[in-house]
Design a protein around this motif. Structure first.
Motif, short mmCIF file in Angstrom:
data_model
loop_
_atom_site.label_atom_id
_atom_site.label_comp_id
_atom_site.label_asym_id
_atom_site.label_seq_id
_atom_site.Cartn_x
_atom_site.Cartn_y
_atom_site.Cartn_z
N GLY A 19 0.81 -1.21 0.00
CA GLY A 19 0.00 0.00 0.00
C GLY A 19 0.84 1.25 0.00
N GLU A 20 0.17 2.36 0.07
CA GLU A 20 0.86 3.64 0.08
C GLU A 20 0.64 4.32 1.42
OE1 GLU A 20 -0.40 6.01 -3.19
OE2 GLU A 20 -0.06 4.42 -4.64
N SER A 21 1.70 4.98 1.91
CA SER A 21 1.51 5.76 3.13
C SER A 21 0.89 7.09 2.75
CB SER A 21 2.82 5.92 3.88
OG SER A 21 3.86 6.26 3.01
N GLY A 22 0.21 7.70 3.65
CA GLY A 22 -0.45 8.96 3.35
C GLY A 22 -0.86 9.67 4.61
N ALA A 23 -1.81 10.61 4.47
CA ALA A 23 -2.23 11.46 5.58
C ALA A 23 -2.80 10.65 6.74
CB ALA A 23 -3.26 12.47 5.09
N SER A 24 -3.43 9.51 6.46
CA SER A 24 -4.02 8.73 7.54
C SER A 24 -3.06 7.67 8.09
CB SER A 24 -5.30 8.04 7.04
OG SER A 24 -4.98 7.15 5.98
N ALA A 25 -1.82 7.71 7.64
CA ALA A 25 -0.84 6.73 8.08
C ALA A 25 -0.52 6.90 9.56
CB ALA A 25 0.44 6.88 7.27
N PRO A 26 -0.27 5.79 10.25
CA PRO A 26 0.15 5.90 11.66
C PRO A 26 1.46 6.68 11.74
CG PRO A 26 -0.20 3.60 11.01
CD PRO A 26 -0.30 4.43 9.78
N ALA A 27 1.63 7.40 12.81
CA ALA A 27 2.87 8.16 13.03
C ALA A 27 3.98 7.22 13.48
CB ALA A 27 2.65 9.23 14.11
N ALA A 28 5.20 7.60 13.16
CA ALA A 28 6.37 6.84 13.63
C ALA A 28 6.38 6.81 15.15
CB ALA A 28 7.64 7.48 13.10
N VAL A 29 6.95 5.76 15.70
CA VAL A 29 7.05 5.61 17.15
C VAL A 29 8.50 5.40 17.54
CG1 VAL A 29 4.71 4.65 17.37
CG2 VAL A 29 6.66 3.10 17.09
N THR A 30 8.82 5.70 18.79
CA THR A 30 10.14 5.40 19.32
C THR A 30 10.23 3.90 19.55
OG1 THR A 30 10.36 7.56 20.36
CG2 THR A 30 11.71 5.78 21.27
N LEU A 31 11.30 3.29 19.06
CA LEU A 31 11.47 1.85 19.27
C LEU A 31 11.94 1.62 20.70
CD1 LEU A 31 13.24 0.84 15.93
CD2 LEU A 31 10.83 0.58 16.56
N PRO A 32 11.31 0.69 21.41
CA PRO A 32 11.73 0.39 22.78
C PRO A 32 13.17 -0.13 22.81
CG PRO A 32 9.62 -0.67 22.27
CD PRO A 32 10.16 -0.11 20.99
N ASP A 33 13.86 0.11 23.93
CA ASP A 33 15.25 -0.31 24.06
C ASP A 33 15.44 -1.81 23.88
OD1 ASP A 33 16.11 2.28 24.46
OD2 ASP A 33 16.13 2.10 26.65
N ASP A 34 14.40 -2.60 24.17
CA ASP A 34 14.52 -4.05 24.05
C ASP A 34 13.90 -4.61 22.76
OD1 ASP A 34 11.86 -3.57 24.72
OD2 ASP A 34 11.76 -5.17 26.21
N ALA A 35 13.50 -3.72 21.84
CA ALA A 35 12.89 -4.15 20.58
C ALA A 35 13.89 -4.97 19.77
CB ALA A 35 12.43 -2.95 19.77
N THR A 36 13.39 -6.06 19.20
CA THR A 36 14.23 -6.90 18.37
C THR A 36 13.81 -6.78 16.91
OG1 THR A 36 12.80 -8.81 18.76
CG2 THR A 36 14.71 -8.56 20.21
N CYS A 37 14.76 -7.03 16.03
CA CYS A 37 14.52 -6.99 14.59
C CYS A 37 13.60 -8.15 14.21
CB CYS A 37 15.84 -7.07 13.84
SG CYS A 37 15.64 -7.11 12.04
N ASP A 38 12.59 -7.86 13.40
CA ASP A 38 11.64 -8.88 12.99
C ASP A 38 12.18 -9.81 11.90
OD1 ASP A 38 9.44 -8.44 14.71
OD2 ASP A 38 8.92 -6.64 13.58
N VAL A 39 13.40 -9.60 11.44
CA VAL A 39 14.02 -10.53 10.50
C VAL A 39 15.09 -11.36 11.19
CG1 VAL A 39 15.47 -10.72 8.42
CG2 VAL A 39 13.53 -9.15 8.45
N CYS A 40 16.03 -10.71 11.89
CA CYS A 40 17.18 -11.45 12.44
C CYS A 40 17.10 -11.68 13.95
CB CYS A 40 18.48 -10.73 12.10
SG CYS A 40 18.69 -9.15 12.94
N GLY A 41 16.20 -10.97 14.65
CA GLY A 41 16.03 -11.17 16.08
C GLY A 41 17.01 -10.44 16.98
N MET A 42 17.92 -9.66 16.41
CA MET A 42 18.89 -8.92 17.22
C MET A 42 18.22 -7.74 17.92
SD MET A 42 22.10 -9.10 14.52
CE MET A 42 23.04 -7.84 15.35
N VAL A 43 18.72 -7.38 19.10
CA VAL A 43 18.21 -6.21 19.82
C VAL A 43 18.69 -4.97 19.06
CG1 VAL A 43 18.22 -4.91 21.98
CG2 VAL A 43 18.17 -7.42 22.04
N ILE A 44 17.76 -4.20 18.54
CA ILE A 44 18.06 -3.10 17.64
C ILE A 44 18.96 -2.05 18.28
CG2 ILE A 44 17.02 -1.19 16.32
CD1 ILE A 44 14.56 -3.14 15.96
#
Length: 179
Positions: A19-44
């Motif tokens: 799809g396309e992002s636009g005016a109704s797109a969710p706003a970016a969020v701060t990634l939590p310190d313990d967030a892991t990558c959804d591909v490799c699993g590393m702590v970002i």
């Protein structure tokens, strides 16, 4: 390498990103310190390089709430290509035009700093990427996004690579990065 890929398949694959992002797109969020990558699993937060986040309508990436989170830009594109049947609402990448980034050398490799605050992200469709420069992220060569084309050009002039727009990012290009 990137020049060879260039426009190859751009027309055919540009629409594959969802799809396309636009005016109704969710706003970016701060990634939590313990967030892991959804591909490799590393702590970002524990590694250098660009961060990315992608929001999908009515989906739970890897079983968690949106956004899908990544410790490299190429992994975000890879994930998006693999989930082309999902409705993408927004795709955000680190904006190296607006952050005070640092480049340091570790083990003979030049690495660029990580930024995970919501204010550091920009719509990926609006940036100029520097692909395959001599400056790496967590997963090696990457796509570094700049909201100001002049910043991308200056970075490329200093560190090599090729300028690439969002719609020029193909599965072939992604398969050549980070490996």
């Amino acid at each position: 390498m990137v020049a060879a890929v260039g426009m190859t398949g751009v027309t055919g694959l540009a629409g594959c990103l969802g799809g396309e992002s636009g005016a109704s797109a969710p706003a970016a969020v701060t990634l939590p310190d313990d967030a892991t990558c959804d591909v490799c699993g590393m702590v970002i937060a524990n590694h250098p390089g660009p961060s990315s986040e992608v929001f999908y309508a009515d989906e739970q990436p890897n079983g968690h709430d949106n956004p899908a989170r990544f410790d490299s830009t190429w992994e975000a594109f890879q994930y998006d290509f693999e989930h082309d049947d999902w409705d993408r609402e927004a795709f955000y990448v680190t904006d190296y035009s607006t952050v005070d980034y640092e480049i340091h050398t570790d083990g003979g490799q030049q690495l660029i700093s990580r930024h995970t605050g919501e204010e550091t992200f920009v719509d990926a469709e609006t940036v100029t990427f520097v692909a395959d420069s001599e400056v790496a992220g967590t997963m090696g060569a990457d796509l570094l996004g700049f909201s100001e084309r002049a910043d991308a050009e200056a970075f490329r002039d200093d560190h090599g690579g090729e300028l690439v727009a969002f719609e020029q990012v193909t599965e072939t290009l992604i398969s050549q990065l980070g490996r």
